[in-house]
Design an enzyme around this catalytic site. Structure first.
Site, PDB file in Angstrom:
ATOM      1  N   HIS A 146      26.067  33.610  22.002  1.00 21.29           N
ATOM      2  CA  HIS A 146      25.820  33.088  23.510  1.00 21.29           C
ATOM      3  C   HIS A 146      25.737  31.618  23.491  1.00 21.29           C
ATOM      4  O   HIS A 146      26.209  30.958  24.297  1.00 21.29           O
ATOM      5  CB  HIS A 146      24.868  33.984  24.094  1.00 21.29           C
ATOM      6  N   CYS A 147      25.035  30.963  22.524  1.00 23.01           N
ATOM      7  CA  CYS A 147      24.453  29.400  22.531  1.00 23.01           C
ATOM      8  C   CYS A 147      25.827  28.788  22.380  1.00 23.01           C
ATOM      9  O   CYS A 147      25.734  27.591  22.785  1.00 23.01           O
ATOM     10  CB  CYS A 147      23.664  29.539  21.113  1.00 23.01           C
ATOM     11  N   ILE A 148      26.843  29.126  21.613  1.00 27.79           N
ATOM     12  CA  ILE A 148      28.083  28.701  21.342  1.00 27.79           C
ATOM     13  C   ILE A 148      29.298  28.676  22.448  1.00 27.79           C
ATOM     14  O   ILE A 148      30.265  28.168  22.084  1.00 27.79           O
ATOM     15  CB  ILE A 148      28.453  28.695  20.032  1.00 27.79           C
TER      16      ILE A 148
END
Length: 342
Positions: free
Chosen positions: A334-336
């Protein structure tokens, strides 16, 4: 590049709404990855393939000739579109735009970045969001405050999940709770903000909510349960669930809180306790891609999430390389990524 009018109504779509594309980036700077690009690239490639197999259009930024060549080699044209671009590192959830909808169409919301409270000051992180908006041919609406996309989670109906540890941190805006809520109303059309105290131990982001609790439908949230007596986040995970169980959303519904098995005690290659989490999943068209770490609870976690998402395939993909160690990594899928709504 165009600027969207500042006074038009805005709606931030839920992540399960139909998507036009998913944006991500290819690890390109060896210094950001302990001189080992191969390991995180393997995780990114596996993520992109899982999204593509489900029919998603994936657009992958690549910074520099070497990154562009290796991205093309790993991801054929029928799997992803490779786009040359400048960026500091691959955390596009935080440095890219947040796409929202207005009566005039989709806009790219752009916020100031201060390198996660001054910890990771990387060239071009402040401009990559403008570049994505330009490629997407989406007008920009700018806000003069610091905000990372991983610090907020949306239900598509005006309810936002966030943490005090991030949004009220003196290293961001120095906000009071009231000032933060006013900013979220302005930026996202927020009608209700649900506050969680803190995130996982050793989280580089100061407790981003996308690593601990996520909306999965209107009125429904998922969070984790401790994996065992040695879980370093046991008290935090129980506190998160208790907080959510007391809350209602913007429509007045009492939240349906679903707990799935957490990762538990996870040591990285340096022996550090890492903020590994199954909550850092991506909801995409036809699929939910879940980070896994080779732990004993992962099969049960995937099965539990499949029950939550009966109309999507739930796919576990290793994210150990992205989680990294030391100052490298620290996040997951999700962070990337950042979704662009249809």
């Amino acid at each position: 590049m165009t600027t969207a009018p500042a006074n038009t109504p805005i709606v931030t779509p839920s992540e399960w709404a139909p998507q036009k594309a998913i944006w991500t980036a290819w690890p390109a700077d060896p210094a950001e990855w302990n001189d080992d690009l191969e390991t995180p690239r393997r995780d990114v490639a596996a993520l992109v393939r899982a999204l593509s197999i489900a029919g998603n259009k994936v657009r992958v930024l690549a910074n520099g000739d070497e990154a562009e060549a290796t991205a093309h080699a790993a991801l054929p044209i029928d799997v992803a579109e490779i786009i040359p671009a400048k960026y500091g590192d691959i955390w596009l959830r935080d440095t890219g735009p947040i796409f929202a909808q207005t009566p005039e169409g989709v806009v790219a919301l752009r916020f100031r970045t201060n390198s996660w409270g001054g910890k990771y000051d990387l060239p071009d992180d402040a401009i990559v969001g403008d570049h994505i908006a330009s490629i997407a041919r989406t007008p920009i609406r700018r806000f003069d405050f610091v905000l990372e996309g991983g610090a907020v989670d949306h239900d598509g109906e005006g309810t936002i999940l966030t943490t005090r540890q991030t949004l009220l941190n003196p290293n961001r805006n120095g906000w009071s709770k009231e000032a933060a809520e006013a900013a979220l109303r302005e930026a996202f059309g927020a009608k209700k903000v649900i506050w969680i105290d803190e995130g996982l131990k050793n989280d580089h982001t100061d407790g981003h909510v996308d690593n601990i609790a996520r909306f999965v439908a209107p009125g429904r949230v998922v969070c984790q349960a401790p994996a065992g007596p040695d879980d370093p986040n046991a008290a935090t995970l129980d506190a998160i669930a208790a907080t959510l169980a007391r809350e209602t959303d913007a429509a007045g519904r009492k939240l349906d809180v679903i707990r799935i098995p957490g990762v538990g005690l996870y040591h990285n290659a340096l022996g550090e306790v890492s903020p590994a989490s199954h909550m850092n999943f991506i909801i995409a068209n036809g699929v939910v891609v879940v980070p896994i770490y080779g732990t004993a609870t992962e099969a049960d976690a995937l099965q539990a999430l499949q029950t939550v998402f009966p109309d999507r395939a739930v796919v576990g993909v290793s994210s150990r390389g992205l989680l990294g160690c030391g100052e490298a990594g620290g996040g997951s899928f999700h962070c990337i990524t950042q979704q662009e709504p249809a």
